[in-house]
Design a protein around this motif. Structure first.
Motif, PDB file in Angstrom:
ATOM      1  N   ASP A 124       0.862  -1.188   0.000  1.00 35.33           N
ATOM      2  CA  ASP A 124       0.000   0.000   0.000  1.00 35.33           C
ATOM      3  C   ASP A 124       0.889   1.224   0.000  1.00 35.33           C
ATOM      4  N   ASN A 125       0.586   2.180  -0.851  1.00 35.79           N
ATOM      5  CA  ASN A 125       1.337   3.429  -0.885  1.00 35.79           C
ATOM      6  C   ASN A 125       0.353   4.579  -0.938  1.00 35.79           C
ATOM      7  N   ALA A 126       0.371   5.399   0.097  1.00 32.86           N
ATOM      8  CA  ALA A 126      -0.528   6.544   0.125  1.00 32.86           C
ATOM      9  C   ALA A 126      -0.162   7.542  -0.974  1.00 32.86           C
ATOM     10  N   MET A 127       1.145   7.628  -1.263  1.00 30.11           N
ATOM     11  CA  MET A 127       1.595   8.579  -2.275  1.00 30.11           C
ATOM     12  C   MET A 127       2.874   8.047  -2.904  1.00 30.11           C
ATOM     13  N   ARG A 128       2.842   7.724  -4.145  1.00 30.72           N
ATOM     14  CA  ARG A 128       4.043   7.222  -4.816  1.00 30.72           C
ATOM     15  C   ARG A 128       4.944   8.380  -5.199  1.00 30.72           C
ATOM     16  N   THR A 129       6.204   8.302  -4.759  1.00 25.21           N
ATOM     17  CA  THR A 129       7.165   9.341  -5.092  1.00 25.21           C
ATOM     18  C   THR A 129       7.916   9.012  -6.374  1.00 25.21           C
ATOM     19  N   ILE A 130       7.784   7.776  -6.833  1.00 29.32           N
ATOM     20  CA  ILE A 130       8.391   7.380  -8.093  1.00 29.32           C
ATOM     21  C   ILE A 130       7.350   6.623  -8.906  1.00 29.32           C
ATOM     22  N   VAL A 131       7.480   6.691 -10.214  1.00 27.67           N
ATOM     23  CA  VAL A 131       6.609   5.930 -11.103  1.00 27.67           C
ATOM     24  C   VAL A 131       7.362   4.656 -11.466  1.00 27.67           C
ATOM     25  N   ALA A 161       2.401  -6.546 -17.877  1.00 21.66           N
ATOM     26  CA  ALA A 161       3.027  -5.226 -17.817  1.00 21.66           C
ATOM     27  C   ALA A 161       2.135  -4.319 -16.982  1.00 21.66           C
ATOM     28  N   MET A 162       2.758  -3.498 -16.129  1.00 17.97           N
ATOM     29  CA  MET A 162       1.963  -2.657 -15.241  1.00 17.97           C
ATOM     30  C   MET A 162       2.721  -1.411 -14.830  1.00 17.97           C
ATOM     31  N   THR A 163       1.950  -0.393 -14.486  1.00 17.22           N
ATOM     32  CA  THR A 163       2.462   0.762 -13.765  1.00 17.22           C
ATOM     33  C   THR A 163       1.886   0.628 -12.370  1.00 17.22           C
ATOM     34  N   LEU A 164       2.757   0.611 -11.380  1.00 19.91           N
ATOM     35  CA  LEU A 164       2.282   0.367 -10.028  1.00 19.91           C
ATOM     36  C   LEU A 164       1.349   1.477  -9.568  1.00 19.91           C
ATOM     37  N   GLY A 165       0.276   1.075  -8.910  1.00 20.31           N
ATOM     38  CA  GLY A 165      -0.712   2.010  -8.404  1.00 20.31           C
ATOM     39  C   GLY A 165      -0.599   2.174  -6.907  1.00 20.31           C
ATOM     40  N   ILE A 182      10.980 -10.313 -12.568  1.00 21.97           N
ATOM     41  CA  ILE A 182      10.480  -8.942 -12.574  1.00 21.97           C
ATOM     42  C   ILE A 182      11.490  -8.075 -13.314  1.00 21.97           C
ATOM     43  N   ALA A 183      11.013  -7.332 -14.291  1.00 24.11           N
ATOM     44  CA  ALA A 183      11.811  -6.299 -14.957  1.00 24.11           C
ATOM     45  C   ALA A 183      11.160  -4.975 -14.618  1.00 24.11           C
ATOM     46  N   LEU A 184      11.937  -3.994 -14.132  1.00 23.42           N
ATOM     47  CA  LEU A 184      11.324  -2.740 -13.731  1.00 23.42           C
ATOM     48  C   LEU A 184      12.190  -1.544 -14.078  1.00 23.42           C
ATOM     49  N   THR A 185      11.519  -0.445 -14.281  1.00 24.57           N
ATOM     50  CA  THR A 185      12.170   0.860 -14.407  1.00 24.57           C
ATOM     51  C   THR A 185      11.436   1.794 -13.457  1.00 24.57           C
ATOM     52  N   ALA A 186      12.138   2.781 -12.952  1.00 21.32           N
ATOM     53  CA  ALA A 186      11.519   3.730 -12.035  1.00 21.32           C
ATOM     54  C   ALA A 186      12.030   5.130 -12.346  1.00 21.32           C
ATOM     55  N   THR A 187      11.103   6.089 -12.346  1.00 27.18           N
ATOM     56  CA  THR A 187      11.450   7.490 -12.570  1.00 27.18           C
ATOM     57  C   THR A 187      10.752   8.334 -11.517  1.00 27.18           C
ATOM     58  N   PRO A 188      11.343   9.476 -11.127  1.00 28.27           N
ATOM     59  CA  PRO A 188      10.686  10.337 -10.140  1.00 28.27           C
ATOM     60  C   PRO A 188       9.312  10.796 -10.652  1.00 28.27           C
ATOM     61  N   SER A 189       8.357  10.837  -9.737  1.00 33.15           N
ATOM     62  CA  SER A 189       7.022  11.305 -10.063  1.00 33.15           C
ATOM     63  C   SER A 189       7.006  12.834 -10.088  1.00 33.15           C
ATOM     64  N   SER A 190       6.274  13.406 -11.028  1.00 33.66           N
ATOM     65  CA  SER A 190       6.166  14.872 -11.082  1.00 33.66           C
ATOM     66  C   SER A 190       5.338  15.404  -9.925  1.00 33.66           C
TER      67      SER A 190
END
Length: 194
Positions: A124-131, A161-165, A182-190
């Motif tokens: 559970d993530n109240a607010m994702r800081t990365i996508v 394939a998914m973008t984590l929610g 698992i293959a993943l990439t992560a970028t900072p969320s705007s």
């Protein structure tokens, strides 16, 4: 160095680099100050759920918590099997092997998971800081994966394939272990914290 010690050093280093006091990280992550302190002293093994909350609050991917700080030596493009950190979630017993070379700077990270029968892990993530963009490729067994209420049942050979929610649930509904890549990439969320 065992993995609890590596996680302790990595979390403490990330927290200090961001200028966060224990109280600040506790507030941002929803993990108690005392639990963070125990984790940073390697006096307890954090669950996957707790590590997910800490990673999000620190603005990094969960996978990056398993990477050693390579500032002292140049990173290698090769991670041999014996160099790949293997971590076990103390709550569910799932095993995660970090496959990607530590600190190499690739935008892609790989991990292999062996998930015990009948177990469930909820992030559970109240607010994702990365996508985080992930793909899960089933190697053996079956898994039910739910993201923000939408569910999929995966069997060997399937790839999701998914973008984590805000919430992701991993569940093995069978009497046999499941294994997936698992293959993943992560970028900072705007919209994430700075």
């Amino acid at each position: 160095m065992n993995l609890d010690t590596l996680l302790a050093k990595r979390i403490r280093s990330l927290r200090k680099n961001r200028g966060y006091a224990l109280e600040t990280l506790a507030e941002l992550s929803g993990v108690s100050r005392s639990m963070i302190s125990l984790i940073e002293r390697a006096e307890t093994s954090a669950t996957a759920t707790v590590l997910g909350k800490l990673a999000d609050a620190l603005g990094v991917s969960l996978a990056s918590l398993f990477s050693e700080d390579t500032a002292a030596s140049p990173p290698s493009p090769l991670a041999t099997a014996e160099q790949q950190p293997l971590w076990q979630d103390p709550a569910s017993g799932y095993l995660r092997r970090q496959l990607s070379p530590a600190g190499y700077g690739s935008p892609l990270e790989l991990a292999e998971v062996t998930f015990p029968p009948g177990q469930t892990v909820t992030f559970d993530n109240a607010m994702r800081t990365i996508v985080s963009h992930q793909q899960i490729w089933m190697l053996a067994g079956e898994m039910d994966i739910s993201i923000d209420g939408q569910a999929w049942h995966l069997q060997p050979g399937d790839c999701l394939a998914m973008t984590l929610g805000q919430q992701i649930i991993f569940h093995n509904p069978t009497a046999s272990s499941a294994r997936y890549l698992i293959a993943l990439t992560a970028t900072p969320s705007s919209t994430g914290r700075q």
